[in-house]
Structures are given as structure tokens and as C-alpha cells.
Design a protein around this motif. Structure first.
Motif, short mmCIF file in Angstrom:
data_model
loop_
_atom_site.label_atom_id
_atom_site.label_comp_id
_atom_site.label_asym_id
_atom_site.label_seq_id
_atom_site.Cartn_x
_atom_site.Cartn_y
_atom_site.Cartn_z
N LYS A 155 -11.46 -44.79 17.35
CA LYS A 155 -10.22 -44.24 16.80
C LYS A 155 -9.98 -42.82 17.32
CE LYS A 155 -10.20 -47.10 12.61
NZ LYS A 155 -10.04 -47.09 11.12
N CYS A 185 -12.26 -40.35 14.73
CA CYS A 185 -13.58 -40.74 14.23
C CYS A 185 -14.16 -41.83 15.13
CB CYS A 185 -13.50 -41.23 12.78
SG CYS A 185 -12.52 -42.73 12.58
N VAL A 209 -13.92 -48.65 8.90
CA VAL A 209 -13.46 -47.45 8.18
C VAL A 209 -14.64 -46.54 7.88
CG1 VAL A 209 -11.45 -48.55 7.13
CG2 VAL A 209 -13.65 -48.64 5.94
N CYS A 210 -14.34 -45.22 7.80
CA CYS A 210 -15.39 -44.23 7.53
C CYS A 210 -14.75 -43.09 6.73
CB CYS A 210 -15.98 -43.73 8.84
SG CYS A 210 -14.88 -42.62 9.73
N CYS A 240 -11.41 -41.63 8.48
CA CYS A 240 -10.15 -42.39 8.49
C CYS A 240 -9.76 -42.88 7.10
CB CYS A 240 -10.19 -43.52 9.53
SG CYS A 240 -11.54 -44.68 9.37
N CYS A 275 -15.08 -44.86 14.42
CA CYS A 275 -14.86 -46.26 14.04
C CYS A 275 -14.26 -47.03 15.21
CB CYS A 275 -13.89 -46.35 12.86
SG CYS A 275 -14.60 -45.78 11.31
#
Ligand SMILES: [Zn+2]
Lengths: 486, 100
Positions: free
Chosen positions: A35, A38, A52-53, A56, A40
């Protein structure tokens, strides 16, 4: 002119002509591994909410770090669109919509990474590009209950896998004047995205999303009030939606009403645009500088590297084919789109007749593996055809074999029993057929064009039968005409 | 000099922020925001013709990371934090109006 516009102008006599004005805004997802801010995965079709993290998902305390590859792709695309790459900054675009967990989208506002470029259509028309900036994609909402449409929805379900995926938004100037031009622009942009490798540009999967700003005016007048059309998932939808919307606006104005600036949703099933929301509830995204990200100021070295990574673009490739073959760039569009321009140029360089090569590339090489064809073998085939050793139909058959399994055209033609009928031998056959069908020949010579047309088919058929299909239809027709005249 | 902030401006900003303010609150915040903007006007009065624009208070640029995948969170753990979940997704009320 739109089709509807020009037809209306002509039919309704007193009515002045209408001119359609279109500008496209295109969002494309960049083909990075991760992304924008990040690590991900940037991945289409993953299980909901698995990529997702904290960053995000906008969890407190998390900080974004910009993806170098995304910046590089954005700059490469910018240069391919003849933009200048500028020092740029990020801003927060605030709104209340659950598809971003942060309640804002990070985008570029007053300092975009790419400014002022252009795109040349195959027709030669130049379309301005205002800017091409980086931003993050939003999550994906599914509306449940009601009719599935947002204003009827009972509630929404959100998947944040797409939230934070890197996008470039390419803002085109309102330089387009027909739905055909708009489609050509979107197709050309897609070709550039693919050629530069920055996006897979799939409209149906949403990795290339086109919004159209449409207005109408009388030529030479100020721009009319525009409407923005969304939900265009194919080039076909784009063309249909623009034509529909132009007609709707013309009808409104001619009925004495006014066009209201609004966002409209294209419905492919009923072939209409529908009000999504009115500009009256004006956007106010309260953009402000993103404090968590610092400016991007590419060094001269980095810019030079990016510059070197820009491949030869479709427009230049069309030019090259046009020059080598003595045709217009528009005539070279199909072979470039199919990636066959290298083959065509090499076959022409090997001595093949350019127009025959182009004809084969346009009509007989829309198949997998065509680009792997040996250009010298293609040149040989084209030369055999030009010399009359193969008919057009035979050449097509031989070519299909060459693509499927390689091999020399002469050997394939030999194995298939395609034998050249010499001009003398063909003349003898034609004379024999004429003698054996005296009544038909009399009607051919003395009949009207329609009769002659029918009988041409008859005589060519007879000659084909006599030569087991080894005669060239065009050559037979020419001989018939020669015999008629002489 | 910028125009004085009006009660209508404050009502508009409150609407954008989805804040329901009473008439008294509108009156109160219009006065408070006017004071804040007066302070900003002091800064605006300075001659900054020779000062380059600052786009960020931290003197850094090009803070970048490589395009390498790092582990994402466990979905069960993520969704356990949500007020409502359906089909492995966050369930939210319908929203109207603004969209990017
Ligand atoms: Zn993430």
C-alpha cells in the motif's frame, strides 16, 4: 459534435448546433507490492479485511511512511504524459464516509507531483492534462438492504483491504468533443498505463476508474454547466453514458430548463444517468496539510533514472509504423495496440510490402503467439503473395500454420498443395471457362453492372474449381475484365 | 485583511463537522473563533515577501520506505474491536451526502 447533437441540429432546422464538452478524471491503482503508506499487500480479491494494519486502519499512534515505488510509478506516468515532475506535499481530505477509517483520505492538493502535460490521441488530437497526483484508495463499502443503492441502503459493510492502496488521479482538461474521442482518450491512457507498467488498468476490476465531466454549449460560447458521471466500468459504458447525458442536457435546455451541476450515476442496465447528489450540498473537504508526511523532492539523479525508465510510448510507436509503412498513425493504431509493431517493422525492413504486412497484422494476427512470429518468414510469405505464388486466402491459411507451429511459408504451402498458377496458365484456364459457358459470358459482357457482378462470382467460382482453389480471385476478376474489354 | 467570521460561517463549519450547535453555542463560538482569527491576522500583517513558504515544520524531505510486504494484522483480532461485524466486514450505518 455528439451524434445526437449534430442530428438534432440538422433536423430541427432553426436550432443552433450543439457542441459536447467532456473532460475525464481517471483514477488508476498502481501496481506496487504494498500500500501507499504501510506494508500491507496491495492485492485484488483477497479475503475481506485480511490486508489491514494499524496504519491503514487509522489506529491511534500509527504513522504513515511513503512507498518509494509508488512515487516512482507516479513520476514515470507523469513523464509519459509529458508532465513536469514537481516537489510535492500531501494533504488530508476530510469527509464523513465510512470507507476510510481515518475519516480523511490522504491526497495531494495544492502541490501535486505531476503538473501540466498532455496526451496525443491516435487521430493526432492533443488533450491537455492538468495534473496527475498521488493519493490513497478508499475501502470498499457494500450496501445491504433497500435496493442496494446507497440512498436506499439499510446498512453498509466495509472491507478495508483497498484502503491505502496507491492511486494516481489523472485530471484531463475539457478538451474532448465527442464520446468517441473520450473513449479514444481512455483507451490511449490505458495503453500508456500498461506500456509504463505502472498499473494493470483493468476497468472491470476497478484498477482504472473513469469519471466523465459532461456539458454542452453552442460552439464558441462559454462552457455550460457540467455534470459528473460515475460508475463507468467499461469503454462502452463511457461512450453510452456521455451520449445519454449530452442528450439529456440538450433536451433540458431546449425545453427552457437549466442543467443543475450534480454528480450522476450511470446505470448500464437501463442506459440512463441518475442523480447521485447535487452540487448544492457543496463539497467542502477542508483540505489541510498532512502533518505526518514530509515533502517529496526528487533529486536530479532520481528524476534521470525515472526518465530512463519511460518506455517508447504508443504514440511514438504508431509514428514509427506510419513512417515505415507510408500510412497515417491512426492506420497503425491496431498493430501497436496488439504489440505487433516490432514484428511489422522488422518484416518491412526484411523487404516485405508494407501494406500487405499491415493488412495481415490487422486481420489475421489477432491471435496468441503472433508477436513471436519470425519477421523474415512473414516477409517471405508476403512476398510470395505479392508475386502471385499464393492467393490471399492461401496466404492466410499458411500464416495461421506459421503462428501455430513455426516453419517456412514455402514448405507449408508445398505441404498443403498450394501451387502457384502462373499468369499464363491462369489466362488459359479463364479462356477455357469462357468458351465452355458462352451464354453466361454473353450476359457478362452485355449485361448491366448487377448482372455482371453476379456472373463475376460465377466465373471466379468456375476458375477456382478448375484450379483446386489455387487461383487468386482478384487476378481472375482482372482477367475477366481484360477479356471483356479486349 | 480577511473578512470577519460570521455566524453563518460557523454554522457551515459545524455542519461539515457534523456538530449540532444550539443558537447560544453558535453565538459563543463565533466570538471565540473571531478572537482566534484576529490573532492570525496579526501574523498576516507581517511582511514575509522574502520568506520562502514552509510546507512542513520538520526540515526533512523524501522519507520513503521500500516496497516490501510486512505482516498485516490477524482479522479475528481486528474485527473483535469493531462495534458490529457482518460477513467478516465492519457493519456501519448507512451514510448520505459526502463521498470522495
Ligand atoms: Zn496497512
Amino acid at each position: 459534435m455528439t451524434e445526437s447533437g449534430s442530428r438534432r441540429g440538422a433536423d430541427e432546422g432553426g436550432t443552433k448546433q450543439w457542441e459536447l464538452v467532456v473532460g475525464l478524471e481517471v483514477h488508476c491503482e498502481l501496481a506496487t507490492a504494498t500500500k501507499l503508506f504501510c506494508g500491507c499487500p496491495n492485492q485484488f480479491g483477497a479475503e475481506p479485511n485480511t490486508n489491514v494494519c494499524p496504519v491503514c486502519l487509522g489506529l491511534p499512534g500509527s504513522l504513515p511512511v511513503l512507498n518509494r515505488q509508488a512515487v516512482e510509478f507516479a513520476m514515470r506516468l507523469g513523464r509519459a504524459l509529458h508532465c513536469t515532475v514537481e516537489p510535492s506535499t500531501f494533504a488530508r481530505k476530510n469527509y464523513f464516509y465510512p470507507d476510510m477509517p481515518k475519516d480523511y483520505q490522504v491526497s495531494q492538493y495544492d502541490q501535486p507531483i505531476n503538473a501540466e502535460g498532455h496526451l496525443d490521441l491516435p487521430s493526432g488530437q492533443r488533450i491537455g492534462i492538468e495534473r496527475a497526483h498521488l493519493e490513497e484508495d478508499t475501502g470498499k463499502s457494500t450496501h445491504v438492504g433497500g435496493g442496494g443503492r446507497i440512498h436506499e441502503a439499510g446498512h453498509s459493510l466495509v472491507d478495508y483491504n483497498r484502503a491505502g492502496v496507491p492511486l494516481v488521479e489523472i485530471v484531463g482538461r475539457p478538451d474532448l468533443r465527442s464520446s468517441e474521442d473520450a473513449k479514444a482518450y481512455a483507451a490511449e491512457l490505458r495503453a500508456i498505463l500498461l506500456a509504463t507498467g505502472v498499473s494493470d488498468a483493468k476497468m472491470e476490476e476497478g484498477s482504472m476508474r473513469v469519471d466523465a465531466n459532461v456539458s454542452v454549449r453552442h460552439p464558441g460560447e462559454e462552457f455550460g454547466t457540467r455534470c459528473e458521471i460515475k460508475n463507468l466500468n467499461s469503454l462502452r459504458s463511457l461512450g453510452r453514458a456521455i451520449d445519454y447525458e449530452a442528450r439529456r442536457q440538450i433536451d433540458l435546455i431546449e425545453a427552457g430548463e437549466r442543467v443543475i451541476q450534480q454528480t450522476r450515476h450511470w446505470d448500464e442496465a437501463d442506459g440512463r444517468t441518475h442523480t447521485l447528489r447535487s452540487k448544492e450540498e457543496a463539497y467542502d473537504y477542508r483540505y489541510f496539510p498532512e502533518p505526518d508526511l514530509v515533502p517529496v523532492v526528487p533529486s536530479a539523479e532520481w528524476l534521470a533514472e525515472v526518465e530512463a525508465s519511460v518506455p517508447t510510448l504508443p504514440a511514438e510507436r504508431r509514428e514509427a509504423v506510419a513512417e515505415a509503412a507510408g500510412v497515417t498513425p491512426a492506420d497503425a493504431a491496431l498493430v501497436v495496440e496488439r504489440g505487433l509493431d516490432g514484428l511489422v517493422l522488422a518484416a518491412i525492413a526484411a523487404g516485405a510490402d508494407p501494406l500487405r504486412v499491415l493488412t495481415h497484422a490487422d486481420h489475421n494476427l489477432a491471435v496468441e503467439g503472433a508477436d513471436a512470429l519470425d519477421p523474415r518468414a512473414l516477409a517471405e510469405l508476403v512476398t510470395m503473395e505479392a508475386d502471385g505464388a499464393l492467393t490471399a486466402t492461401q496466404a492466410k491459411t499458411v500464416l495461421a500454420e506459421m503462428v501455430a507451429g513455426g516453419g517456412s511459408p514455402a514448405e507449408i504451402a508445398g505441404a498443403k498443395g498450394f501451387e502457384a498458377v502462373s499468369a499464363d496458365a491462369l489466362g488459359d484456364v479463364v479462356d477455357g471457362i469462357i468458351a465452355a459457358n458462352a451464354d453466361e459470358w454473353d450476359r457478362y459482357v452485355n449485361g448491366d453492372d448487377k448482372t455482371r457482378g453476379k456472373l463475376t462470382g460465377f466465373f471466379v467460382g468456375q476458375v477456382m474449381r478448375a484450379t483446386q482453389g489455387n487461383a487468386d480471385g482478384k487476378a481472375v476478376t482482372a482477367l475477366l475484365e481484360q477479356r471483356r474489354g479486349g | 485583511m480577511p473578512q470577519k467570521i460570521t455566524r453563518d460561517d460557523v454554522a457551515h463549519v459545524a455542519d461539515l463537522a457534523r456538530l449540532a450547535l444550539s443558537d447560544d453555542e453558535l453565538e459563543q463560538f463565533t466570538g471565540q473563533l473571531a478572537a482566534v482569527l484576529d490573532h492570525a491576522a496579526d501574523v498576516e500583517a507581517l511582511d514575509v515577501a522574502d520568506v520562502p513558504p514552509t510546507s512542513h515544520p520538520v526540515p526533512l524531505e523524501n522519507v520513503l520506505r521500500d516496497d516490501v510486504v510486512t505482516p498485516s494484522l490477524d482479522r479475528a483480532e481486528v474485527l473483535a474491536q469493531a462495534p458490529a461485524v457482518e460477513d467478516d466486514r465492519f457493519r456501519v450505518p448507512p451514510s448520505l451526502g459526502q463521498e470522495p
